[in-house]
Scaffold this motif. Structure first.
Motif, PDB file in Angstrom:
ATOM      1  N   LYS A 108     -12.233  10.311  -0.703  1.00 27.16           N
ATOM      2  CA  LYS A 108     -12.966  11.570  -0.867  1.00 27.16           C
ATOM      3  C   LYS A 108     -14.319  11.552  -0.166  1.00 27.16           C
ATOM      4  CE  LYS A 108     -12.406  13.501  -4.981  1.00 27.16           C
ATOM      5  NZ  LYS A 108     -12.425  13.666  -6.469  1.00 27.16           N
ATOM      6  N   GLU A 109     -14.681  10.405   0.408  1.00 24.07           N
ATOM      7  CA  GLU A 109     -15.916  10.275   1.164  1.00 24.07           C
ATOM      8  C   GLU A 109     -15.563   9.712   2.542  1.00 24.07           C
ATOM      9  OE1 GLU A 109     -19.075   8.231  -1.037  1.00 24.07           O
ATOM     10  OE2 GLU A 109     -17.772   8.277  -2.791  1.00 24.07           O
ATOM     11  N   ARG A 110     -16.566   9.570   3.365  1.00 26.73           N
ATOM     12  CA  ARG A 110     -16.331   8.985   4.680  1.00 26.73           C
ATOM     13  C   ARG A 110     -16.040   7.491   4.522  1.00 26.73           C
ATOM     14  NH1 ARG A 110     -17.702  10.788   9.804  1.00 26.73           N
ATOM     15  NH2 ARG A 110     -18.007   9.178  11.404  1.00 26.73           N
ATOM     16  N   GLY A 111     -14.965   7.028   5.118  1.00 31.37           N
ATOM     17  CA  GLY A 111     -14.634   5.606   5.017  1.00 31.37           C
ATOM     18  C   GLY A 111     -13.255   5.317   5.577  1.00 31.37           C
ATOM     19  N   PHE A 112     -13.080   4.093   6.051  1.00 35.65           N
ATOM     20  CA  PHE A 112     -11.819   3.671   6.660  1.00 35.65           C
ATOM     21  C   PHE A 112     -11.201   2.596   5.759  1.00 35.65           C
ATOM     22  CE2 PHE A 112      -9.677   3.379  10.990  1.00 35.65           C
ATOM     23  CZ  PHE A 112      -8.572   2.687  10.507  1.00 35.65           C
ATOM     24  N   PRO A 113     -10.246   2.962   4.924  1.00 37.34           N
ATOM     25  CA  PRO A 113      -9.609   1.961   4.057  1.00 37.34           C
ATOM     26  C   PRO A 113      -8.684   1.056   4.870  1.00 37.34           C
ATOM     27  CG  PRO A 113      -8.506   4.071   3.819  1.00 37.34           C
ATOM     28  CD  PRO A 113      -9.667   4.308   4.753  1.00 37.34           C
ATOM     29  N   ARG A 114      -8.745  -0.228   4.615  1.00 39.54           N
ATOM     30  CA  ARG A 114      -7.916  -1.174   5.360  1.00 39.54           C
ATOM     31  C   ARG A 114      -7.169  -2.097   4.402  1.00 39.54           C
ATOM     32  NH1 ARG A 114      -9.576  -1.094  10.782  1.00 39.54           N
ATOM     33  NH2 ARG A 114     -11.693  -0.286  11.140  1.00 39.54           N
ATOM     34  N   HIS A 115      -6.066  -2.628   4.922  1.00 38.68           N
ATOM     35  CA  HIS A 115      -5.272  -3.606   4.175  1.00 38.68           C
ATOM     36  C   HIS A 115      -6.169  -4.740   3.673  1.00 38.68           C
ATOM     37  CE1 HIS A 115      -1.930  -6.342   3.267  1.00 38.68           C
ATOM     38  NE2 HIS A 115      -2.596  -7.270   3.912  1.00 38.68           N
ATOM     39  N   GLY A 116      -6.044  -5.044   2.391  1.00 37.29           N
ATOM     40  CA  GLY A 116      -6.808  -6.146   1.807  1.00 37.29           C
ATOM     41  C   GLY A 116      -8.078  -5.758   1.106  1.00 37.29           C
TER      42      GLY A 116
ATOM     43  N   ASP B 278      -8.603  12.266   7.250  1.00 33.36           N
ATOM     44  CA  ASP B 278      -9.158  11.598   6.076  1.00 33.36           C
ATOM     45  C   ASP B 278      -8.611  10.188   5.954  1.00 33.36           C
ATOM     46  OD1 ASP B 278     -10.513  13.893   5.332  1.00 33.36           O
ATOM     47  OD2 ASP B 278      -8.924  14.583   3.991  1.00 33.36           O
ATOM     48  N   GLY B 279      -9.326   9.343   5.226  1.00 32.95           N
ATOM     49  CA  GLY B 279      -8.827   8.023   4.913  1.00 32.95           C
ATOM     50  C   GLY B 279      -7.720   8.119   3.873  1.00 32.95           C
ATOM     51  N   ILE B 280      -6.600   7.458   4.136  1.00 26.89           N
ATOM     52  CA  ILE B 280      -5.462   7.452   3.216  1.00 26.89           C
ATOM     53  C   ILE B 280      -4.950   6.022   3.099  1.00 26.89           C
ATOM     54  CG2 ILE B 280      -4.767   9.829   3.740  1.00 26.89           C
ATOM     55  CD1 ILE B 280      -2.512   8.629   5.514  1.00 26.89           C
ATOM     56  N   GLY B 281      -4.165   5.783   2.073  1.00 32.16           N
ATOM     57  CA  GLY B 281      -3.602   4.451   1.944  1.00 32.16           C
ATOM     58  C   GLY B 281      -2.721   4.331   0.723  1.00 32.16           C
ATOM     59  N   MET B 282      -2.270   3.097   0.512  1.00 33.66           N
ATOM     60  CA  MET B 282      -1.475   2.765  -0.663  1.00 33.66           C
ATOM     61  C   MET B 282      -2.038   1.492  -1.277  1.00 33.66           C
ATOM     62  SD  MET B 282       2.465   3.829   0.241  1.00 33.66           S
ATOM     63  CE  MET B 282       2.684   2.888   1.751  1.00 33.66           C
ATOM     64  N   ALA B 283      -1.887   1.386  -2.594  1.00 30.65           N
ATOM     65  CA  ALA B 283      -2.434   0.241  -3.313  1.00 30.65           C
ATOM     66  C   ALA B 283      -1.678   0.069  -4.622  1.00 30.65           C
ATOM     67  CB  ALA B 283      -3.921   0.446  -3.594  1.00 30.65           C
ATOM     68  N   TYR B 284      -1.671  -1.162  -5.120  1.00 27.08           N
ATOM     69  CA  TYR B 284      -1.158  -1.413  -6.465  1.00 27.08           C
ATOM     70  C   TYR B 284      -2.311  -1.308  -7.453  1.00 27.08           C
ATOM     71  CZ  TYR B 284       3.399  -2.839  -4.775  1.00 27.08           C
ATOM     72  OH  TYR B 284       4.641  -2.837  -4.196  1.00 27.08           O
ATOM     73  N   VAL B 285      -2.099  -0.519  -8.502  1.00 24.33           N
ATOM     74  CA  VAL B 285      -3.108  -0.347  -9.546  1.00 24.33           C
ATOM     75  C   VAL B 285      -2.417  -0.515 -10.898  1.00 24.33           C
ATOM     76  CG1 VAL B 285      -4.499   1.239  -8.136  1.00 24.33           C
ATOM     77  CG2 VAL B 285      -2.780   2.170  -9.709  1.00 24.33           C
TER      78      VAL B 285
ATOM     79  N   ILE C 187     -12.380   2.520  -3.516  1.00 23.01           N
ATOM     80  CA  ILE C 187     -11.977   1.591  -2.469  1.00 23.01           C
ATOM     81  C   ILE C 187     -13.243   0.867  -2.023  1.00 23.01           C
ATOM     82  CG2 ILE C 187     -10.826   1.315  -0.254  1.00 23.01           C
ATOM     83  CD1 ILE C 187      -9.088   2.570  -2.504  1.00 23.01           C
ATOM     84  N   VAL C 188     -13.254  -0.449  -2.219  1.00 26.19           N
ATOM     85  CA  VAL C 188     -14.478  -1.215  -1.959  1.00 26.19           C
ATOM     86  C   VAL C 188     -14.541  -1.570  -0.471  1.00 26.19           C
ATOM     87  CG1 VAL C 188     -15.842  -3.233  -2.568  1.00 26.19           C
ATOM     88  CG2 VAL C 188     -14.394  -2.124  -4.297  1.00 26.19           C
ATOM     89  N   ILE C 189     -15.457  -0.907   0.229  1.00 28.42           N
ATOM     90  CA  ILE C 189     -15.628  -1.106   1.667  1.00 28.42           C
ATOM     91  C   ILE C 189     -16.985  -1.753   1.905  1.00 28.42           C
ATOM     92  CG2 ILE C 189     -15.740   0.038   3.924  1.00 28.42           C
ATOM     93  CD1 ILE C 189     -13.967   2.263   2.806  1.00 28.42           C
TER      94      ILE C 189
ATOM     95  N   ILE D  29     -16.065   3.264  -2.523  1.00 26.29           N
ATOM     96  CA  ILE D  29     -15.985   4.621  -1.987  1.00 26.29           C
ATOM     97  C   ILE D  29     -14.996   5.412  -2.845  1.00 26.29           C
ATOM     98  CG2 ILE D  29     -15.432   6.011   0.055  1.00 26.29           C
ATOM     99  CD1 ILE D  29     -17.863   4.206   0.411  1.00 26.29           C
ATOM    100  N   LYS D  30     -15.380   6.606  -3.261  1.00 23.49           N
ATOM    101  CA  LYS D  30     -14.522   7.387  -4.151  1.00 23.49           C
ATOM    102  C   LYS D  30     -13.208   7.765  -3.481  1.00 23.49           C
ATOM    103  CE  LYS D  30     -18.091   9.526  -7.058  1.00 23.49           C
ATOM    104  NZ  LYS D  30     -18.680  10.831  -7.494  1.00 23.49           N
ATOM    105  N   ALA D  31     -12.136   7.604  -4.237  1.00 25.15           N
ATOM    106  CA  ALA D  31     -10.807   8.004  -3.770  1.00 25.15           C
ATOM    107  C   ALA D  31     -10.026   8.547  -4.956  1.00 25.15           C
ATOM    108  CB  ALA D  31     -10.075   6.820  -3.145  1.00 25.15           C
ATOM    109  N   GLU D  32      -8.976   9.279  -4.649  1.00 17.81           N
ATOM    110  CA  GLU D  32      -8.148   9.903  -5.683  1.00 17.81           C
ATOM    111  C   GLU D  32      -6.700   9.484  -5.497  1.00 17.81           C
ATOM    112  OE1 GLU D  32      -6.969  14.402  -7.302  1.00 17.81           O
ATOM    113  OE2 GLU D  32      -8.181  14.124  -5.495  1.00 17.81           O
ATOM    114  N   VAL D  33      -6.049   9.121  -6.597  1.00 13.08           N
ATOM    115  CA  VAL D  33      -4.620   8.821  -6.556  1.00 13.08           C
ATOM    116  C   VAL D  33      -3.853  10.112  -6.286  1.00 13.08           C
ATOM    117  CG1 VAL D  33      -2.626   8.042  -7.902  1.00 13.08           C
ATOM    118  CG2 VAL D  33      -4.824   6.843  -8.116  1.00 13.08           C
TER     119      VAL D  33
END
Length: 370
Positions: free
Chosen positions: A294-302, A326-333, A346-348, A353-357
């Motif tokens: 939901k903010e500016r940021g590039f989510p990456r594997h790991g 937008d930044g998108i991704g998948m994660a186990y939660v 998402i810790v960058i 950085i705020k994100a929404e499932v």
């Protein structure tokens, strides 16, 4: 792995001639991008068409009177529902009910074909081979004999129709036919990994280079581009398609990974069945989710994932979507945080950085036929 030991697909010379950037992938030297660049290739697939070399995938033939019984035992989906000319997404599990691989099962008139991930093909071959004697089936590893080209995009059918007399309209989603493409015998399959309409062409390794060149030639006026692993990854992620080695692995249950829909305990016994039923009874403790930054940021594997202020997961796949921006991704939660609309971080570089499932697909305008 030393570069000298990397395998090469039958199309390696074509990639080199097109000045592709070649990288190690699944034990092969594969094109990650061409001079046009990943973003241009991505948009070509979404708007016109792209041509991929996926010959690193593994193909195993299964023959014999009990071929269906064998496939039913080693895979989780119900292959008895397949008609001749139909394909099915499925998984291979170990005895603990964890994911050895995801795969596609093809039913031909005289055999089944298992198409497995390139990075797993040797492991998968050893695994399924141990059950062949029990069912009296003949297994053949045809990986080195087969090349696989993926023609993907809204103009894929129009392009392919110029080189084949096969009735492409009659090939439905996850269906296939055998026919000739520019004089080359092929299995023409309406499958793919991009979210767009398209075909995967299984041809002999010797025929692949000429067919690759012909497809690029006849598709040039439509904007067809050769496309590499880079945009293949961004395309599949926009659709929320899992990638083995990133989103799936041997520590993961298919129920955690959102693949319960391809696990059919009612069909009878299969490898890992009891373990899967135990997870189902208790409920998965974690789940694979999609998220949108939901903010500016590039989510990456790991990258770590924060839930309620504490680290609770890790990004398995992430990118800035070329289609959405937008930044998108998948994660186990944790399962309690898996509901769409849940806010996560998402810790960058140390900052959450705020994100929404969200429930994939992220991109909903694809032309894939279902």
């Amino acid at each position: 792995m030393a570069e000298a030991t990397l395998l090469r697909t039958p199309l390696h010379g074509e990639h080199a001639a097109l000045n592709a950037k070649l990288v190690p992938f699944a034990g092969y030297e594969m094109p990650v991008q061409y001079p046009t660049g990943i973003t241009a290739e991505h948009h070509a697939v979404r708007r016109a068409a792209g041509l991929f070399d996926v010959s690193h995938m593994g193909e195993f033939d299964v023959r014999g009177e009990r071929a269906l019984d064998f496939v039913q035992y080693v895979t989780t989906n119900d292959a008895s529902r397949l008609e001749v000319g139909q394909a099915q997404y499925s998984t291979l599990l170990n005895h603990e009910g964890k994911l050895l691989d995801d795969l596609i099962v093809y039913r031909y008139a005289d055999r089944y074909m298992l198409v497995v991930n390139g990075a797993n093909k040797d492991k998968d071959w050893r695994w399924v081979s141990q059950f062949a004697g029990r069912f009296g089936v003949e297994l053949t590893d045809r990986t080195d004999d087969i090349a696989l080209l993926a023609l993907q995009g809204p103009r894929a059918q129009e392009i392919l129709s110029r080189l084949t007399g096969a009735d492409l309209d009659a090939i439905g989603y996850y269906r296939f036919a055998e026919g000739e493409v520019d004089g080359v015998h092929a299995t023409i399959s309406r499958t793919g990994y991009t979210g767009e309409d398209g075909f995967e062409l299984y041809v002999s390794a010797a025929d692949a280079p000429r067919l690759w060149r012909r497809l690029l030639e006849v598709g040039g006026e439509d904007g067809l581009l050769p496309a590499g692993l880079g945009c293949r990854d961004s395309l599949r992620l926009e659709m929320g398609y899992a990638l083995y080695g990133n989103d799936l692995d041997e520590d993961t249950s298919p129920l955690e990974a959102g693949l319960g829909w391809v696990v059919k305990p009612d069909k009878g016994d299969f490898v890992g069945r009891d373990a899967v039923l135990a997870v189902k009874a208790e409920g998965p403790r974690r789940r694979l989710v999609g998220f949108r930054v939901k903010e500016r940021g590039f989510p990456r594997h790991g990258y770590p994932v924060a839930v309620d202020g504490g680290e609770a997961g890790v990004v398995t796949s992430g990118t800035v979507s070329p289609t959405l921006g937008d930044g998108i991704g998948m994660a186990y939660v944790p399962a309690a945080a898996a509901k769409p609309g849940t806010e996560i971080g998402i810790v960058i570089r140390g900052t959450p950085i705020k994100a929404e499932v969200v429930r994939p697909p992220f991109h909903t305008g694809g032309t894939v036929r279902k």
